[in-house]
Design an enzyme around this catalytic site. Structure first.
Site, PDB file in Angstrom:
ATOM      1  N   HIS A  34       0.859  -1.218  -0.126  1.00 33.54           N
ATOM      2  CA  HIS A  34      -0.158  -0.148  -0.024  1.00 33.54           C
ATOM      3  C   HIS A  34       1.023   1.298  -0.057  1.00 33.54           C
ATOM      4  CE1 HIS A  34       0.980  -0.010   4.239  1.00 33.54           C
ATOM      5  NE2 HIS A  34       0.643  -1.003   4.523  1.00 33.54           N
ATOM      6  N   GLY A  36       1.827   3.128   2.262  1.00 33.04           N
ATOM      7  CA  GLY A  36       3.086   2.982   3.245  1.00 33.04           C
ATOM      8  C   GLY A  36       4.419   2.459   2.649  1.00 33.04           C
ATOM      9  N   HIS A  37       4.126   0.911   1.994  1.00 30.12           N
ATOM     10  CA  HIS A  37       5.549   0.585   1.564  1.00 30.12           C
ATOM     11  C   HIS A  37       5.952   1.304   0.380  1.00 30.12           C
ATOM     12  CE1 HIS A  37       2.920  -2.960   2.916  1.00 30.12           C
ATOM     13  NE2 HIS A  37       4.011  -3.242   3.532  1.00 30.12           N
ATOM     14  N   ASP A 150       5.195   0.074  12.626  1.00 30.94           N
ATOM     15  CA  ASP A 150       5.740  -1.020  13.426  1.00 30.94           C
ATOM     16  C   ASP A 150       6.806  -0.428  14.219  1.00 30.94           C
ATOM     17  OD1 ASP A 150       4.064  -3.382  12.325  1.00 30.94           O
ATOM     18  OD2 ASP A 150       4.836  -2.607  10.685  1.00 30.94           O
ATOM     19  N   GLN A 153       9.082  -2.998  16.035  1.00 36.14           N
ATOM     20  CA  GLN A 153       9.877  -3.671  15.091  1.00 36.14           C
ATOM     21  C   GLN A 153      11.178  -2.841  14.732  1.00 36.14           C
ATOM     22  OE1 GLN A 153       8.262  -6.348  11.492  1.00 36.14           O
ATOM     23  NE2 GLN A 153       8.936  -4.552  10.442  1.00 36.14           N
ATOM     24  N   LYS A 184      -2.285   3.426   7.491  1.00 33.81           N
ATOM     25  CA  LYS A 184      -2.313   2.394   6.387  1.00 33.81           C
ATOM     26  C   LYS A 184      -1.549   0.926   6.770  1.00 33.81           C
ATOM     27  CE  LYS A 184      -2.694   5.491   2.674  1.00 33.81           C
ATOM     28  NZ  LYS A 184      -3.631   5.393   1.735  1.00 33.81           N
ATOM     29  N   SER A 185      -2.360   0.088   6.387  1.00 33.99           N
ATOM     30  CA  SER A 185      -1.806  -1.515   6.858  1.00 33.99           C
ATOM     31  C   SER A 185      -2.661  -2.385   5.794  1.00 33.99           C
ATOM     32  CB  SER A 185      -2.463  -1.838   8.264  1.00 33.99           C
ATOM     33  OG  SER A 185      -2.417  -3.088   8.702  1.00 33.99           O
TER      34      SER A 185
HETATM   35  O1  PAF Z   1       6.987  -5.387   8.617  1.00 37.39           O
HETATM   36  C1  PAF Z   1       6.946  -6.409   7.868  1.00 37.39           C
HETATM   37  O2  PAF Z   1       6.121  -6.460   6.869  1.00 37.39           O
HETATM   38  C2  PAF Z   1       7.661  -7.792   8.355  1.00 37.39           C
HETATM   39  O3  PAF Z   1       7.764  -7.794   9.609  1.00 37.39           O
HETATM   40  C3  PAF Z   1       9.000  -7.724   7.747  1.00 37.39           C
HETATM   41  C4  PAF Z   1      10.026  -6.664   8.104  1.00 37.39           C
HETATM   42  C5  PAF Z   1       8.990  -7.674   6.113  1.00 37.39           C
HETATM   43  C6  PAF Z   1       9.846  -9.107   7.954  1.00 37.39           C
HETATM   44  O4  PAF Z   1       9.046 -10.266   7.495  1.00 37.39           O
END
Ligand code: PAF
Length: 281
Positions: A34, A36-37, A150, A153, A184-185
């Site tokens: 989406h 965000g990516h 995240d 993360q 967005k997710s």
């Molecule tokens: O954030 C994510 O989509 C996942 O945790 C990642 C960093 C791609 C690892 O699978």
């Protein structure tokens, strides 16, 4: 742009780029991309000569009762978005390519992975650290890009890279939101129309909390209570956690005067959503 499925193909391509003296950025994703990516990919394209996007739903970061089987997937749509944003290579392996049947080596971390999402997802960050380490070894990028949505993360990966002396820079990128504030997710696709509306309680609660901190409220318990009240007022919500922690070590804080992460995880119906704000000082 090319899509490859094997580690050997990624290595050959990156080796060829390196021979030309080119820099490489990596955007690790689980696909179903989406905006965000897209913002991570665009940043990598702007900062590196070549960009690799990994598109892999990593089985070992899902718990037994989580949504591995139903996690949304659409490689054709992902490829179109990557191409349009200027990525050069998509690494889209099968699980067997990443994990041999007798795979038994994991990257694990104390402390930072125990609170927040780690409380209810005890093996999640072991799966994330392991797959991200593997991707770093496979691609050997100069920089890797992760979203602030995240936040735990992001903190965990930064710490892993520091602790294990991995030779790359981690770039954290801002949360991208819908016009009405919902972060967005890929999991937003699970929401019914009523749940989609209810999900706004996360950003509404966090906005209230941030405004209070910015107006000078330093009592973390009061800010947490404000965020909690706003979320609990939504009948379709069920709180997993609302926490205010030190952004440097993810330990709970009493005062919001330092660098803080305010993070929430909330079930809207069956869908677990996360959101946060960070104040760095
Ligand atoms: O954030 C994510 O989509 C996942 O945790 C990642 C960093 C791609 C690892 O699978």
């Amino acid at each position: 742009m090319t899509i490859v499925k094997t580690i050997e193909e990624v290595r050959a391509q990156v080796k060829a780029w390196r021979a030309e003296g080119l820099t490489v950025g990596l955007v690790p994703t689980m696909g179903y991309l989406h905006e965000g990516h897209q913002s991570l990919i665009a940043r990598s394209v702007a900062e590196n000569d070549r960009t690799v996007v990994s598109d892999f739903v990593n089985p070992i970061q899902f718990g037994p009762s989580e949504d591995l089987a139903t996690y949304p997937r659409d490689i054709d749509r992902d490829a179109a978005l990557c191409e349009q944003t200027g990525a050069d290579l998509i690494f889209h392996p099968e699980a067997e390519e990443m994990y041999a049947p007798d795979f038994c080596t994991y990257v694990d971390m104390d402390h930072l992975t125990k609170g927040l999402c780690g409380k209810t997802r005890p093996t999640h960050f072991r799966g994330v650290c392991t797959v991200v380490s593997k991707l770093f070894h496979i691609v050997q990028p100069d920089r890797a890009y992760f979203g602030q949505k995240d936040a735990q993360q992001l903190a965990v990966i930064r710490r892993m890279v520091r602790d294990l002396n991995m030779p790359l820079d981690i770039v954290g990128c801002p949360i991208i939101r819908e016009a009405d504030g919902l972060a967005k997710s890929s999991r937003n696709t699970y929401l019914s129309a009523a749940e989609r509306q209810a999900a706004l309680c996360l950003s509404r609660g966090l906005n209230k909390g941030r405004a209070a901190v910015e107006a000078g409220e330093t009592d973390a318990a009061k800010v947490k209570a404000m965020i909690t009240a706003e979320i609990e007022a939504e009948p379709l919500s069920r709180i997993d956690y609302v926490e205010i922690v030190d952004w440097n070590n993810l330990e709970p804080v009493d005062s919001t005067a330092g660098s803080i992460l305010a993070a929430v995880a909330v079930y809207i119906g069956k869908t677990r959503l996360i959101d946060n704000f960070i104040i760095e000082r």
